[in-house]
Design an enzyme around this catalytic site. Sequence first.
Site, PDB file in Angstrom:
ATOM      1  N   LYS A   1       0.862  -1.184   0.000  1.00 46.12           N
ATOM      2  CA  LYS A   1       0.000   0.000   0.000  1.00 46.12           C
ATOM      3  C   LYS A   1       0.893   1.227   0.000  1.00 46.12           C
ATOM      4  O   LYS A   1       2.041   1.156   0.455  1.00 46.12           O
ATOM      5  CB  LYS A   1      -0.905   0.022   1.248  1.00 46.12           C
ATOM      6  CG  LYS A   1      -2.167   0.816   1.056  1.00 46.12           C
ATOM      7  CD  LYS A   1      -3.213   0.027   0.288  1.00 46.12           C
ATOM      8  CE  LYS A   1      -4.472   0.812   0.058  1.00 46.12           C
ATOM      9  NZ  LYS A   1      -5.538  -0.032  -0.505  1.00 46.12           N
TER      10      LYS A   1
HETATM   11  P1  NAD Z   1     -12.957   7.438  -3.054  1.00 48.19           P
HETATM   12  O1  NAD Z   1     -11.958   8.491  -2.821  1.00 48.19           O
HETATM   13  O2  NAD Z   1     -13.447   7.200  -4.425  1.00 48.19           O
HETATM   14  O3  NAD Z   1     -14.236   7.675  -2.128  1.00 48.19           O
HETATM   15  C1  NAD Z   1     -14.173   7.861  -0.763  1.00 48.19           C
HETATM   16  C2  NAD Z   1     -15.539   8.341  -0.311  1.00 48.19           C
HETATM   17  O4  NAD Z   1     -15.600   8.302   1.097  1.00 48.19           O
HETATM   18  C3  NAD Z   1     -15.854   9.773  -0.741  1.00 48.19           C
HETATM   19  O5  NAD Z   1     -17.198   9.855  -1.164  1.00 48.19           O
HETATM   20  C4  NAD Z   1     -15.681  10.564   0.547  1.00 48.19           C
HETATM   21  O6  NAD Z   1     -16.510  11.703   0.576  1.00 48.19           O
HETATM   22  C5  NAD Z   1     -16.097   9.549   1.571  1.00 48.19           C
HETATM   23  N1  NAD Z   1     -15.499   9.792   2.880  1.00 48.19           N
HETATM   24  C6  NAD Z   1     -14.215  10.077   3.168  1.00 48.19           C
HETATM   25  N2  NAD Z   1     -14.077  10.232   4.496  1.00 48.19           N
HETATM   26  C7  NAD Z   1     -15.301  10.050   5.032  1.00 48.19           C
HETATM   27  C8  NAD Z   1     -15.791  10.074   6.346  1.00 48.19           C
HETATM   28  N3  NAD Z   1     -14.982  10.346   7.372  1.00 48.19           N
HETATM   29  N4  NAD Z   1     -17.113   9.825   6.539  1.00 48.19           N
HETATM   30  C9  NAD Z   1     -17.923   9.555   5.480  1.00 48.19           C
HETATM   31  N5  NAD Z   1     -17.510   9.508   4.220  1.00 48.19           N
HETATM   32  C10 NAD Z   1     -16.215   9.757   4.005  1.00 48.19           C
HETATM   33  O7  NAD Z   1     -12.325   6.108  -2.424  1.00 48.19           O
HETATM   34  P2  NAD Z   1     -12.637   4.583  -2.792  1.00 48.19           P
HETATM   35  O8  NAD Z   1     -11.619   4.156  -3.772  1.00 48.19           O
HETATM   36  O9  NAD Z   1     -14.079   4.383  -3.045  1.00 48.19           O
HETATM   37  O10 NAD Z   1     -12.248   3.898  -1.412  1.00 48.19           O
HETATM   38  C11 NAD Z   1     -13.193   3.794  -0.342  1.00 48.19           C
HETATM   39  C12 NAD Z   1     -12.825   2.600   0.508  1.00 48.19           C
HETATM   40  O11 NAD Z   1     -12.816   1.435  -0.324  1.00 48.19           O
HETATM   41  C13 NAD Z   1     -11.430   2.667   1.133  1.00 48.19           C
HETATM   42  O12 NAD Z   1     -11.447   2.023   2.383  1.00 48.19           O
HETATM   43  C14 NAD Z   1     -10.578   1.882   0.168  1.00 48.19           C
HETATM   44  O13 NAD Z   1      -9.400   1.376   0.749  1.00 48.19           O
HETATM   45  C15 NAD Z   1     -11.563   0.785  -0.203  1.00 48.19           C
HETATM   46  N6  NAD Z   1     -11.248   0.081  -1.445  1.00 48.19           N
HETATM   47  C16 NAD Z   1     -11.186   0.741  -2.634  1.00 48.19           C
HETATM   48  C17 NAD Z   1     -10.855   0.039  -3.778  1.00 48.19           C
HETATM   49  C18 NAD Z   1     -10.825   0.685  -5.134  1.00 48.19           C
HETATM   50  O14 NAD Z   1     -10.639  -0.034  -6.122  1.00 48.19           O
HETATM   51  N7  NAD Z   1     -11.010   1.971  -5.259  1.00 48.19           N
HETATM   52  C19 NAD Z   1     -10.571  -1.327  -3.715  1.00 48.19           C
HETATM   53  C20 NAD Z   1     -10.660  -1.969  -2.484  1.00 48.19           C
HETATM   54  C21 NAD Z   1     -10.992  -1.252  -1.362  1.00 48.19           C
END
Ligand code: NAD
Length: 435
Positions: free
Chosen positions: A126
């Site tokens: 990561k």
């Molecule tokens: P992103 O940046 O696209 O979205 C994050 C979202 O979370 C945004 O809408 C933001 O407003 C919201 N957010 C941030 N802090 C917040 C809080 N304190 N309370 C409420 N909402 C909040 O990110 P993403 O890629 O969708 O990632 C989100 C989660 O999914 C993370 O934990 C990430 O590790 C996990 N994840 C993502 C992927 C991927 O392919 N993008 C894969 C596996 C896991």
Amino acid sequence: MSAKPRPAIRPAPRPAPPPSTPEDLNPFRFARRQFERAADHLGLDPGTREVLGNPKRQLIVSIPVKMDDGSIRCFQGYRVQHSIARGPSKGGIRYHPGVTLDEVKALAMWMTWKCAVVNIPFGGAKGGITVDPKALSLAENERMTRRFTSEISIILGADRDIPAPDVYTNSQTMAWMMDTFSMTKGYSTLGVVTGKPLSVGGSAGRNEATAEGCFVAIEEAAKRMSLSLKGATAAVHGFGNAGSFAAKFLDEAGARIVAVSDTQGGVYDKKGLSVSNLFATKEKKGTVTAVKGDAISNEELLELPVDILVPAALEGVITRANASRIKAKIVAEAANGPTTPDADDVLHKKGIVVIPDILANAGGVTVSYFEWVQDLYSFFWEPDMVRTHLQRTIRRSYADVEAMARKHDTDLRTGALVLAVNRVEEATRIRGIFP
Ligand code: NAD
């Protein structure tokens, strides 16, 4: 490490922590606690626990950036490789003010287990920068991304360590990373990152892959509970890449999305929110709170009496403090690490099915693996092929996790961890300790 197969050992029951002790929310320490639970089930020796419970490599870099006003700012960035026992390390890049080394270490460890759960030939890594990307211009973001890539490039490579998008990074970030890495080599290295735009070696279906995998896992859980998704209610915490598409897939299956949220708060409508309107409003106004409906806080959203709760933002949101108030039947962890170990115990006792992050959001890394394969072969798949293989991988992994949980008489998280840790331990043991 012994060369002999290890007997399965039933661990002693977990002692409940005294209620007055504050819960330790440090993500690396709670990732370690999760790992130790699996290690207890597997009867791992102390030496093996030290090897698997710590990252292989940690790189901390300073990232000087020329700002648009001519000043210079220096950001701190990290790349942590937890394990390469089963293949090159793989894991996203996060830009967030809360990024710390311990958070990146935890996320890297979860990546190792996730790749092992879905049985793809990667270890875990990561990366991240401690920065508020919303305060940067696009040009500043590009310069920061390129300098960060240059700083960590000494440990990256299509056969070494392959980044992908995570919180507040996207396909554009990956295109800049790939280009920067390629420029220093003098030729294009498409396979050095995944989650790229289609025009530069991305894969069909990668953008929605995390959510699609999460949706398939929800389908599997619902089937076993005889819960029909048609008419089921759902709440999504964090309407970003993972959360927004999870809402879309659930909506398409006939579920009612009653609440969603982002950093600015949430919106609730018991009759159901229009998902296309949520996408359009988030795009136009930058927040889902601009959608018509009742205002709801992020904390209240988590406690709604819904069938399906999808935490899709950050880690440590379901804790000992609120676990007893969670009312969902299924908690599908699109986010990494949203539930602490103490909260896990409470949810398990309440009979709530928690689909753990290392299974529920493994669709992203699964399609990243497909993208990497396509880049290496320079042969690109039709969307149907991606979807078929993704769905098959998640359904098979769900069944594997469930079988392991049943065998060890435990919850799905520990079942998934036992499955994963066992695979990584086996690879580590067979390879042996160098020299
Ligand atoms: P992103 O940046 O696209 O979205 C994050 C979202 O979370 C945004 O809408 C933001 O407003 C919201 N957010 C941030 N802090 C917040 C809080 N304190 N309370 C409420 N909402 C909040 O990110 P993403 O890629 O969708 O990632 C989100 C989660 O999914 C993370 O934990 C990430 O590790 C996990 N994840 C993502 C992927 C991927 O392919 N993008 C894969 C596996 C896991």
